[in-house]
Design an enzyme around this catalytic site. Structure first.
Site, PDB file in Angstrom:
ATOM      1  N   SER A 174       0.837  -1.212   0.000  1.00  0.00           N
ATOM      2  CA  SER A 174       0.000   0.000   0.000  1.00  0.00           C
ATOM      3  C   SER A 174       0.870   1.259   0.000  1.00  0.00           C
ATOM      4  CB  SER A 174      -0.882   0.036   1.253  1.00  0.00           C
ATOM      5  OG  SER A 174      -1.843  -0.980   1.207  1.00  0.00           O
ATOM      6  N   ARG A 194       1.557   4.316  -3.062  1.00  0.00           N
ATOM      7  CA  ARG A 194       1.338   5.742  -2.789  1.00  0.00           C
ATOM      8  C   ARG A 194       2.634   6.530  -2.921  1.00  0.00           C
ATOM      9  NH1 ARG A 194      -2.438   2.661  -0.375  1.00  0.00           N
ATOM     10  NH2 ARG A 194      -4.420   3.557   0.291  1.00  0.00           N
ATOM     11  N   GLY A 233      -5.823  -3.627  -7.470  1.00  0.00           N
ATOM     12  CA  GLY A 233      -6.977  -2.773  -7.173  1.00  0.00           C
ATOM     13  C   GLY A 233      -6.524  -1.416  -6.665  1.00  0.00           C
ATOM     14  N   SER A 271     -13.297   1.801   2.726  1.00  0.00           N
ATOM     15  CA  SER A 271     -12.275   1.458   1.731  1.00  0.00           C
ATOM     16  C   SER A 271     -11.237   2.562   1.636  1.00  0.00           C
ATOM     17  CB  SER A 271     -12.927   1.246   0.359  1.00  0.00           C
ATOM     18  OG  SER A 271     -11.938   1.311  -0.646  1.00  0.00           O
ATOM     19  N   GLN A 314      -8.978   2.605  -0.515  1.00  0.00           N
ATOM     20  CA  GLN A 314      -8.770   2.893  -1.938  1.00  0.00           C
ATOM     21  C   GLN A 314      -9.758   3.953  -2.412  1.00  0.00           C
ATOM     22  OE1 GLN A 314      -8.993  -0.948  -3.813  1.00  0.00           O
ATOM     23  NE2 GLN A 314      -7.057  -1.631  -2.930  1.00  0.00           N
ATOM     24  N   ASP A 355      -7.112  -7.715   4.810  1.00  0.00           N
ATOM     25  CA  ASP A 355      -6.337  -8.581   3.908  1.00  0.00           C
ATOM     26  C   ASP A 355      -5.896  -9.886   4.582  1.00  0.00           C
ATOM     27  OD1 ASP A 355      -6.571  -6.777   1.838  1.00  0.00           O
ATOM     28  OD2 ASP A 355      -4.755  -5.694   2.398  1.00  0.00           O
ATOM     29  N   LYS A 369     -12.527  -9.058  -3.340  1.00  0.00           N
ATOM     30  CA  LYS A 369     -11.066  -8.897  -3.330  1.00  0.00           C
ATOM     31  C   LYS A 369     -10.473  -9.584  -4.570  1.00  0.00           C
ATOM     32  CE  LYS A 369     -10.736  -6.398   0.311  1.00  0.00           C
ATOM     33  NZ  LYS A 369     -10.294  -5.003   0.152  1.00  0.00           N
ATOM     34  N   ARG A 422      -2.955 -14.168  -1.873  1.00  0.00           N
ATOM     35  CA  ARG A 422      -3.090 -14.451  -0.438  1.00  0.00           C
ATOM     36  C   ARG A 422      -3.725 -15.817  -0.184  1.00  0.00           C
ATOM     37  NH1 ARG A 422      -1.124  -9.701   1.247  1.00  0.00           N
ATOM     38  NH2 ARG A 422      -2.059  -7.778   0.460  1.00  0.00           N
TER      39      ARG A 422
HETATM   40  C1  S3P Z   1      -5.651  -1.115   0.177  1.00  0.00           C
HETATM   41  C2  S3P Z   1      -6.894  -1.071   0.756  1.00  0.00           C
HETATM   42  C3  S3P Z   1      -7.712  -2.275   0.975  1.00  0.00           C
HETATM   43  C4  S3P Z   1      -6.872  -3.543   0.934  1.00  0.00           C
HETATM   44  C5  S3P Z   1      -5.944  -3.561  -0.237  1.00  0.00           C
HETATM   45  C6  S3P Z   1      -4.992  -2.379  -0.205  1.00  0.00           C
HETATM   46  C7  S3P Z   1      -4.923   0.148  -0.042  1.00  0.00           C
HETATM   47  O1  S3P Z   1      -8.691  -2.346  -0.044  1.00  0.00           O
HETATM   48  O2  S3P Z   1      -7.725  -4.674   0.893  1.00  0.00           O
HETATM   49  O3  S3P Z   1      -5.183  -4.759  -0.265  1.00  0.00           O
HETATM   50  O4  S3P Z   1      -3.722   0.114  -0.361  1.00  0.00           O
HETATM   51  O5  S3P Z   1      -5.544   1.203   0.094  1.00  0.00           O
HETATM   52  P1  S3P Z   1     -10.105  -1.568   0.050  1.00  0.00           P
HETATM   53  O6  S3P Z   1      -9.840  -0.116  -0.021  1.00  0.00           O
HETATM   54  O7  S3P Z   1     -10.893  -2.073  -1.111  1.00  0.00           O
HETATM   55  O8  S3P Z   1     -10.700  -1.987   1.365  1.00  0.00           O
END
Ligand code: S3P
Length: 438
Positions: free
Chosen positions: A28, A32, A100, A173, A175, A321, A348, A393
């Protein structure tokens, strides 16, 4: 991928886990770091970058929009930022791979650009819902076309000035929150996001590290549009979600004593520690420190017998996760473990509720699948064959199950482990796992 290129693993009981392990950088934070460094004025150095397929895809996309990124070593990046407004139109479809995080955050970043762009992904990502980012970004003035039901690819129409919004997110979320904040940074006026449950706040912390004036607290963030980012250096801690497979393996395998060095312990990520401790795990935090503004510590994990629990729903977002590996811990625990309030697991990298249930059943586990979770009855696991469903995973979780099962466990199609944890198998063997290519 053809069948001949497919990699399968055979996991079988190995030795008690021992030693000290260094886990790769946080996925993550790596996404970023490279995105914000690209938008900054000046040159940023990233240390501990996750050299995984997901994060490489994000870096490649930024490079295709004119950002020069050097890789002096696999875990380092030097990013020559182009400034907000400095990205160039790409010359074709941008491939997010399996990520994602990459697709949703980039949708927010690209919605405000003067040029059109298309974000696409692999088969798994192409099944994941994007309506959750399209909806708020459209309310900000963006135009994004998707396939039916809001699925990728995303066709983002550029040249549309955005305005800020106050967004009450219906899903917890990070994200979604991050996509709205990245668009808001480039929008007229202020943008705020409120979440139903607090999620990881890496975007907020990192925007602040890049000099952006942003107000945030658990479940809330607000910033003003039109701010510039000042290049900075980022130290990425080890990924807790990758460490989780070793934490559970060392807990389950009798005789294990394993130390994991300098693991990121952001409280929005460590729900699994609370769940495992409630189940009886012996996990000691040593040498607390902070690394790039993130709390870190060494984790000393000793084998301990586990008992089942009802996982408190307040922990779900903080361990979102970690359910595949929690399912293995639950299957090897005494008694019943119940997971509820976790319907997000269905969208997921795979439908993780279905994948956990199918995998455990294939090993003789006792599982009841529910719309928003599972009920798992601890029992002996026998050998069998598991489909990873292309989910990194799920593959790694069942490699851990193989350490406890009575016979060998074959895990079919593990190539996607490289998205988040390249080298998992070598590190696992080094610590004592029985794990080999089929
Ligand atoms: C993430 C947020 C989570 C997580 C993903 C990474 C991120 O997803 O499951 O592996 O880096 O912001 P969601 O925002 O869909 O919950």
């Amino acid at each position: 991928m053809t069948a001949s290129q497919r990699t399968d693993w055979i996991a079988s009981s190995g030795a008690p886990l021992h030693g000290e392990l260094e886990i790769p950088g946080d996925k993550s934070i790596s996404h970023r770091a490279v995105m914000l460094a690209a938008l900054a004025d000046g040159t940023s150095h990233i240390d501990g970058f996750l050299e995984g397929a997901d994060t490489r895809a994000t870096a490649t996309i930024l490079a295709r929009m004119g950002v020069r990124i050097e890789a002096p070593s696999p875990s380092q990046r030097i990013v020559h930022g182009v400034g907000v407004g400095g990205l160039r139109a790409p010359d074709g479809v941008l491939d997010c791979g399996n990520a994602g995080t990459g697709m949703r955050l980039l949708a927010g970043l690209l919605a405000a650009q003067p040029f059109d762009s298309v974000l696409a992904g692999d088969a798994s990502l192409s099944r994941r819902p994007m309506g959750r980012v399209i909806e708020p970004l459209s309310r900000m003035g963006a135009r994004i076309d998707a396939e039916d039901n809001g699925l990728p690819p995303l066709r983002i129409h550029g040249g549309r000035p955005l305005h800020g919004i106050d967004f009450e997110s219906p899903v917890a979320s990070a994200q979604v929150k991050s996509a709205v904040l990245l668009a808001g940074l480039q929008a007229r006026g202020g943008t705020s996001v409120r979440e139903p449950h607090p999620t990881r706040d890496y975007t907020e912390r990192m925007l602040s590290a890049f000099g952006v004036d942003i107000e945030f607290s658990p479940g809330f963030a607000r910033l003003r549009g039109g701010q510039r980012l000042r290049a900075t250096d980022i130290a990425v801690p080890a990924d807790f979600s990758s460490a989780a497979f070793f934490i559970v393996a060392a807990t389950l395998v009798p005789g294990s004593v394993l130390r994991l060095r300098a693991v990121g312990l952001n409280p929005r990520r460590t729900g699994l520690l609370a769940a495992l401790r409630a189940m009886g795990a012996d996990i000691v935090e040593e040498r607390h420190d902070s690394h790039g503004g993130e709390p870190i510590a060494d984790l000393l994990v000793r084998h301990a017998p586990l008992h089942g629990i009802a996982v408190p729903e307040v922990l779900v977002a903080d361990m979102i996760d970690e359910f595949p590996i929690l399912a293995i811990a639950a299957a090897c625990a005494q008694g019943t473990t119940i997971v509820s309030g976790a319907a997000e697991l269905r969208v997921k990298e795979s439908d993780r509720i279905a994948a956990m249930a199918a995998g455990l059943r294939a090993l003789g586990g006792r599982v009841e699948e529910r719309p928003d979770g599972v009920l798992i009855e601890g029992s002996a696991l026998h050998g069998g064959s598991i489909e990873s469903l292309g989910d990194h995973r799920i593959a790694m979780a069942f490699a851990v199950a193989g350490q406890l099962a009575e016979e060998e466990v074959t895990i079919v199609d593990v190539a996607n482990v490289a998205t988040s944890f390249p080298g998992f198998d070598a590190l696992a063997r080094q610590s004592g796992f029985g794990l080999r290519a089929a």
